[in-house]
Design an enzyme around this catalytic site. Sequence first.
Site, PDB file in Angstrom:
ATOM      1  N   HIS A 128       0.823  -1.146  -0.106  1.00 32.00           N
ATOM      2  CA  HIS A 128       0.108  -0.016   0.142  1.00 32.00           C
ATOM      3  C   HIS A 128       0.726   1.287  -0.058  1.00 32.00           C
ATOM      4  O   HIS A 128       0.798   1.984  -0.803  1.00 32.00           O
ATOM      5  CB  HIS A 128      -0.969   0.015   1.077  1.00 32.00           C
ATOM      6  N   TYR A 156       1.900   5.660  -2.183  1.00 28.89           N
ATOM      7  CA  TYR A 156       2.237   6.826  -1.860  1.00 28.89           C
ATOM      8  C   TYR A 156       3.591   7.244  -2.317  1.00 28.89           C
ATOM      9  O   TYR A 156       3.951   8.452  -2.328  1.00 28.89           O
ATOM     10  CB  TYR A 156       1.794   7.177  -0.477  1.00 28.89           C
ATOM     11  N   HIS A 186      -9.587   1.405 -11.489  1.00 24.02           N
ATOM     12  CA  HIS A 186      -9.069   2.285 -10.499  1.00 24.02           C
ATOM     13  C   HIS A 186      -7.793   2.948 -10.507  1.00 24.02           C
ATOM     14  O   HIS A 186      -7.546   4.154 -10.547  1.00 24.02           O
ATOM     15  CB  HIS A 186      -9.475   1.824  -9.246  1.00 24.02           C
ATOM     16  N   PHE A 187      -6.786   1.900 -10.424  1.00 21.78           N
ATOM     17  CA  PHE A 187      -5.397   2.526 -10.488  1.00 21.78           C
ATOM     18  C   PHE A 187      -4.947   3.167 -11.754  1.00 21.78           C
ATOM     19  O   PHE A 187      -3.896   3.687 -11.581  1.00 21.78           O
ATOM     20  CB  PHE A 187      -4.410   1.517  -9.626  1.00 21.78           C
ATOM     21  N   HIS A 188      -5.625   2.810 -12.639  1.00 19.44           N
ATOM     22  CA  HIS A 188      -4.967   3.731 -14.002  1.00 19.44           C
ATOM     23  C   HIS A 188      -5.341   5.167 -14.042  1.00 19.44           C
ATOM     24  O   HIS A 188      -4.742   5.963 -14.512  1.00 19.44           O
ATOM     25  CB  HIS A 188      -5.526   3.120 -15.179  1.00 19.44           C
ATOM     26  N   ARG A 239     -10.052  -9.361 -13.177  1.00 20.36           N
ATOM     27  CA  ARG A 239      -8.837  -9.054 -13.841  1.00 20.36           C
ATOM     28  C   ARG A 239      -7.652 -10.073 -14.274  1.00 20.36           C
ATOM     29  O   ARG A 239      -7.905 -11.193 -13.783  1.00 20.36           O
ATOM     30  CB  ARG A 239      -8.257  -7.952 -12.847  1.00 20.36           C
ATOM     31  N   ARG A 240      -6.699  -9.496 -14.664  1.00 19.92           N
ATOM     32  CA  ARG A 240      -5.616 -10.420 -14.898  1.00 19.92           C
ATOM     33  C   ARG A 240      -6.034 -11.699 -15.542  1.00 19.92           C
ATOM     34  O   ARG A 240      -5.762 -12.935 -15.079  1.00 19.92           O
ATOM     35  CB  ARG A 240      -4.764 -11.168 -13.579  1.00 19.92           C
TER      36      ARG A 240
HETATM   37  C1  HEM Z   1      -1.029   2.726 -23.035  1.00 17.92           C
HETATM   38  C2  HEM Z   1      -1.318   2.921 -21.629  1.00 17.92           C
HETATM   39  C3  HEM Z   1      -2.053   1.702 -20.983  1.00 17.92           C
HETATM   40  C4  HEM Z   1      -3.007   0.899 -21.201  1.00 17.92           C
HETATM   41  C5  HEM Z   1      -3.971   1.003 -22.484  1.00 17.92           C
HETATM   42  C6  HEM Z   1      -3.290   0.121 -19.964  1.00 17.92           C
HETATM   43  C7  HEM Z   1      -3.958  -1.219 -19.737  1.00 17.92           C
HETATM   44  C8  HEM Z   1      -3.938  -1.955 -18.890  1.00 17.92           C
HETATM   45  C9  HEM Z   1      -4.816  -2.865 -18.718  1.00 17.92           C
HETATM   46  C10 HEM Z   1      -6.143  -3.192 -19.676  1.00 17.92           C
HETATM   47  C11 HEM Z   1      -4.690  -3.660 -17.737  1.00 17.92           C
HETATM   48  C12 HEM Z   1      -5.237  -4.980 -17.142  1.00 17.92           C
HETATM   49  C13 HEM Z   1      -4.672  -6.242 -17.544  1.00 17.92           C
HETATM   50  C14 HEM Z   1      -5.361  -7.623 -16.766  1.00 17.92           C
HETATM   51  O1  HEM Z   1      -5.943  -7.255 -15.500  1.00 17.92           O
HETATM   52  O2  HEM Z   1      -5.088  -8.451 -17.209  1.00 17.92           O
HETATM   53  C15 HEM Z   1      -3.481  -3.142 -17.151  1.00 17.92           C
HETATM   54  C16 HEM Z   1      -2.827  -3.502 -16.004  1.00 17.92           C
HETATM   55  C17 HEM Z   1      -1.991  -2.851 -15.253  1.00 17.92           C
HETATM   56  N1  HEM Z   1      -1.378  -1.697 -15.652  1.00 17.92           N
HETATM   57 FE1  HEM Z   1      -1.841  -0.707 -17.245  1.00 17.92          FE
HETATM   58  N2  HEM Z   1      -2.242   0.210 -18.914  1.00 17.92           N
HETATM   59  C18 HEM Z   1      -1.404   1.458 -19.615  1.00 17.92           C
HETATM   60  C19 HEM Z   1      -0.575   2.115 -19.053  1.00 17.92           C
HETATM   61  C20 HEM Z   1       0.028   1.704 -17.339  1.00 17.92           C
HETATM   62  C21 HEM Z   1       0.870   2.736 -16.786  1.00 17.92           C
HETATM   63  C22 HEM Z   1       1.570   4.047 -17.249  1.00 17.92           C
HETATM   64  C23 HEM Z   1       1.062   2.273 -15.437  1.00 17.92           C
HETATM   65  C24 HEM Z   1       1.808   2.595 -14.277  1.00 17.92           C
HETATM   66  C25 HEM Z   1       2.624   3.405 -14.359  1.00 17.92           C
HETATM   67  C26 HEM Z   1       0.074   0.965 -15.641  1.00 17.92           C
HETATM   68  C27 HEM Z   1       0.055   0.175 -14.577  1.00 17.92           C
HETATM   69  C28 HEM Z   1      -0.825  -0.957 -14.547  1.00 17.92           C
HETATM   70  C29 HEM Z   1      -0.609  -2.064 -13.505  1.00 17.92           C
HETATM   71  C30 HEM Z   1       0.222  -1.898 -12.084  1.00 17.92           C
HETATM   72  C31 HEM Z   1      -1.403  -3.116 -13.948  1.00 17.92           C
HETATM   73  C32 HEM Z   1      -1.955  -4.543 -13.156  1.00 17.92           C
HETATM   74  C33 HEM Z   1      -0.936  -5.592 -13.598  1.00 17.92           C
HETATM   75  C34 HEM Z   1      -1.199  -6.825 -12.945  1.00 17.92           C
HETATM   76  O3  HEM Z   1      -2.642  -6.912 -12.725  1.00 17.92           O
HETATM   77  O4  HEM Z   1      -0.365  -7.635 -12.521  1.00 17.92           O
HETATM   78  N3  HEM Z   1      -0.518   0.735 -16.801  1.00 17.92           N
HETATM   79  N4  HEM Z   1      -3.184  -2.103 -17.689  1.00 17.92           N
HETATM   80 CU   LIG Z   2      -3.629  -0.151  -0.973  1.00 17.03          CU
END
Ligand code: HEM
Ligand SMILES: [Cu+2]
Length: 562
Positions: free
Chosen positions: A233, A237, A384-386, A449-450
Amino acid sequence: MAVRTSDISRVYEAYPEKKATLYFLVLGFIAVIIGSLFGPFQALNYGNVDAYPLLKRLLPFVQSYYQGLTLHGVLNAIVFTQLFAQAIMVYLPARELNLRPNMGLMWLSWWMAFIGLVMAALPLLANEATVLYTFYPPLKGHWAFYLGASIFVLSTWVSIYIVLDLWRRWRAQNPGKVTPLVTYMAVTFWLMWFIASIGLVLEAVLFLLPWSFGLIQGVDPLITRTLFWWTGHPIVYFWLLPAYAIIYTILPRQAGGKLVSDSMARLAFLLFLLLSTPVGFHHQFADPGIDPTWKMVHSILTMFVAVPSLLTAFTVAASLEFAGRMRGGKGLLGWIKALPWDNPGFVAPVLGLLTFIPGGAGGMVNASFTLDYVVHNTTWVPGHFHLTVATLVVLTAMGTIWWLIPNLTGKPISDAQRRLGLAVVWLWFVGILIMSLGLHLQGLQYVPRRAYISQVPDAYAHTSTLMVFNIVGGIVLLVALILFIYGLFSVLLGRERRVELAEAPVPFAEVLAGPEDNPLVRAMDRIGFWFLVAVILVVLAYGPTLVQLFSNLNPVPGMRLW
Ligand code: HEM
Ligand SMILES: [Cu+2]
């Protein structure tokens, strides 16, 4: 107005921290670019469009959706964010105090980050660590992944030392004075991170490293998750506060105004020091073996840690309104129109702040214990986190291109680059909003998710309307990403240098009120005392549960299911 390279090397001789900061920043941008390449493919996946055959043709080392997702999470959320924090939260206090950081240590921290990154990247690229960026046991990755990640994270302990050392030197020269604002932010920030990082360090040293080296047979999944979320968590921050530091101390000036309250800004950072860490069970509401009473305690503490962000919303909005009125804006909303919407360095963080409103609201939902059972592990969570890290933090970092890169390199921004920058930040903002809407609503329809859901195209057909949002958002973000890559490198590789840009001061905002030498500021400046309070809060919130878990260890063998 080209200058001789000897002029710029003179600047680097006088301010060697500029070069090290540039190295952190550029490595961070490269990480977020590579990590984000997978994003549009993931967004299409959640639109039931399987573009992975294409991706595998473009990048033949990619074996699976999940290997791509691991790279996406690790490079964006761990690597980029940390490097950005190490750049901003060392450079800004050093410039404010006008003191040179210990350069040997600053380069040591960069090399640790770089070597750790390369070491962890090798097994990731070789499909030997497809365990996602949370790497929950018993999924078992290659030892080089855990070792490289550990070295990468430990590089921040050097940054902590560097800033505490700056602070100590300044105090020795300025006895009895209150810590300057940016340095106050940086010191509380790095102390917060020290407390926060201990969970992950314990997880790695006690369990993951010995396990992946083959020294122990198994690990206990519950205790490793608990130690992970001790750090997991507050790490958000850790990602966020460098952006807040810029938003408090630089954005008001770019807006044409001032920071309206020095002491409110300090209070927000102090509250983050106290409350960031003892809240991690809000990631374990669905875990067995953790007492519901403790989950409730963490739920309440999580609501408290929302307070400093609410404070920030008011202080920053007031500062922006003040700026808009200084620029002649009239009426209830006229001040908004009067702000410098032609400057991407201003627009980027402001659009990020706007997305933080729904982002923060979703966070309060997640934190509300039983409400989490509605959204936990659904696409709501990445929705949420995006809105938070992938928008506020990323946009604020992008925004630094238009003032920090000139400040570090002397390279000017042309008018075309400025306009391209505006297109990038608006497209990023719009793309994330569209995609996040789709992900949030799909989550409410129980889409997990995932998951490589486009491989089971009938499974979530009931969300087919919402899938359109993910497809459109993903495509907009792909365009934004390509323009961002082009814009960043056109600035970095520009030939022209103007030494006066590199010699200009960092554009810190003036403060409307403060630092009033009032008792509140004095009390907040007793940082050692507050650090102790923060440690005690963590011991109270985690101690009883961890004692129980450590006395009932239940190790299980590792698995490789990919
Ligand atoms: C081009 C821009 C981006 C797109 C279209 C995008 C899209 C996505 C999508 C659809 C997921 C869900 C995948 C899943 O749960 O199977 C995901 C997961 C994630 N994204 Fe992005 N994302 C982008 C950029 C970013 C950026 C800039 C960050 C952080 C600085 C980020 C952090 C994450 C994280 C931490 C996850 C979770 C990974 C996991 O569940 O293991 N994303 N993203
Ligand atoms: Cu948290």
